[in-house]
Design a protein around this motif. Structure first.
Motif, mmCIF file in Angstrom:
data_model
loop_
_atom_site.group_PDB
_atom_site.id
_atom_site.type_symbol
_atom_site.label_atom_id
_atom_site.label_comp_id
_atom_site.label_asym_id
_atom_site.label_seq_id
_atom_site.Cartn_x
_atom_site.Cartn_y
_atom_site.Cartn_z
ATOM 1 N N ARG A 111 0.836 -1.210 0.000
ATOM 2 C CA ARG A 111 0.000 0.000 0.000
ATOM 3 C C ARG A 111 0.866 1.254 0.000
ATOM 4 N NH1 ARG A 111 -2.689 0.071 4.832
ATOM 5 N NH2 ARG A 111 -3.667 2.018 4.216
ATOM 6 N N LEU A 112 1.948 1.219 0.777
ATOM 7 C CA LEU A 112 2.855 2.372 0.819
ATOM 8 C C LEU A 112 3.572 2.557 -0.517
ATOM 9 C CD1 LEU A 112 4.279 1.921 4.408
ATOM 10 C CD2 LEU A 112 2.965 3.888 3.574
ATOM 11 N N ALA A 113 3.986 1.459 -1.129
ATOM 12 C CA ALA A 113 4.652 1.551 -2.430
ATOM 13 C C ALA A 113 3.712 2.187 -3.456
ATOM 14 C CB ALA A 113 5.114 0.170 -2.889
ATOM 15 N N GLU A 114 2.443 1.801 -3.430
ATOM 16 C CA GLU A 114 1.459 2.413 -4.329
ATOM 17 C C GLU A 114 1.312 3.899 -4.025
ATOM 18 O OE1 GLU A 114 -2.273 0.305 -4.199
ATOM 19 O OE2 GLU A 114 -1.282 -1.622 -4.529
ATOM 20 N N ALA A 115 1.299 4.244 -2.747
ATOM 21 C CA ALA A 115 1.154 5.641 -2.353
ATOM 22 C C ALA A 115 2.350 6.477 -2.812
ATOM 23 C CB ALA A 115 0.972 5.755 -0.839
ATOM 24 N N TYR A 116 3.554 5.923 -2.692
ATOM 25 C CA TYR A 116 4.748 6.643 -3.170
ATOM 26 C C TYR A 116 4.640 6.927 -4.661
ATOM 27 C CZ TYR A 116 8.164 6.940 0.637
ATOM 28 O OH TYR A 116 8.841 7.302 1.758
ATOM 29 N N ASP A 127 9.197 -2.232 -5.722
ATOM 30 C CA ASP A 127 8.704 -3.589 -5.544
ATOM 31 C C ASP A 127 8.848 -3.912 -4.065
ATOM 32 O OD1 ASP A 127 8.179 -4.115 -8.302
ATOM 33 O OD2 ASP A 127 10.334 -4.357 -8.605
ATOM 34 N N VAL A 128 8.028 -4.830 -3.581
ATOM 35 C CA VAL A 128 8.066 -5.210 -2.171
ATOM 36 C C VAL A 128 8.415 -6.680 -2.066
ATOM 37 C CG1 VAL A 128 6.678 -5.464 -0.072
ATOM 38 C CG2 VAL A 128 6.360 -3.461 -1.539
ATOM 39 N N ALA A 132 10.783 -5.224 2.710
ATOM 40 C CA ALA A 132 11.434 -3.959 2.354
ATOM 41 C C ALA A 132 10.988 -3.516 0.961
ATOM 42 C CB ALA A 132 12.949 -4.118 2.399
ATOM 43 N N PHE A 133 11.357 -2.294 0.615
ATOM 44 C CA PHE A 133 11.193 -1.772 -0.737
ATOM 45 C C PHE A 133 12.434 -2.121 -1.545
ATOM 46 C CE2 PHE A 133 8.434 2.324 0.062
ATOM 47 C CZ PHE A 133 7.324 1.542 0.292
ATOM 48 N N TYR A 134 12.217 -2.352 -2.849
ATOM 49 C CA TYR A 134 13.323 -2.516 -3.794
ATOM 50 C C TYR A 134 13.046 -1.634 -4.992
ATOM 51 C CZ TYR A 134 15.143 -6.402 -1.135
ATOM 52 O OH TYR A 134 15.695 -7.159 -0.138
ATOM 53 N N GLY A 135 14.012 -0.785 -5.314
ATOM 54 C CA GLY A 135 13.887 0.093 -6.463
ATOM 55 C C GLY A 135 15.236 0.283 -7.109
#
Length: 166
Positions: A111-116, A127-128, A132-135
């Protein structure tokens, strides 16, 4: 979340009124740039600009696990996040105090990744996985900061509102 709200008359015009927390939370949601203050292990402050997302009554930011701010948070989770305008007579500044807690729940992270990405654009796609996040091939730890205390500084009509949580 209903914080105790008070106007500090020492730093406010006579006509000033306390700002309601929902108005401040809306400003946190819309703000693009924040300044994060952490404390180095030797006690010196460290300040850096970053992006953040307001979701579920908290600010969320991410950082690489080897970055200075992540190292600082490993020793001391207390932080201050600020946002606002760099003008004297217009705008509204916000200061949020709290504790940065690593967010590892993958459904929340998605949800946070979508919000970012919604807020900052496709350059901020994450990506999650593995909590963690991966970018762009890099891992980023996500931190959640629920306010314990916050301050709002109005400048059109000078005011200082204080919100105290729980």
């Amino acid at each position: 979340m209903d914080p105790l709200t008070s106007l500090d008359g020492r730093y406010s015009d006579k006509s000033a009124m306390a700002t309601a927390w929902p108005d401040a939370a809306g400003r946190l949601e819309q703000a693009e740039l924040f300044w994060l203050t952490t404390v180095r292990p030797d006690g010196r402050p460290h300040v850096t600009p970053l992006l953040a997302v307001w979701q579920d009554d908290a600010l969320h930011f991410c950082t690489g696990p080897q970055e200075r701010k992540a190292k600082n948070l490993a020793a001391n989770a207390h932080v201050v996040l600020t946002t606002g305008t760099n003008t004297l007579r217009e705008g509204f500044d916000l200061v949020v105090e709290g504790e940065a807690v690593a967010e590892t729940d993958e459904s929340r992270l998605r949800r946070l990744a979508e919000a970012y990405e919604t807020k900052y654009g496709e350059d901020w796609h994450f990506d999650v996985r593995d909590g963690a996040f991966y970018g762009q091939g890099n891992r980023a730890v996500v931190f959640r900061v629920a306010p314990t205390r916050a301050f709002g500084f109005g400048k059109d009509v000078y005011s200082q509102t204080r919100w105290t949580f729980g």
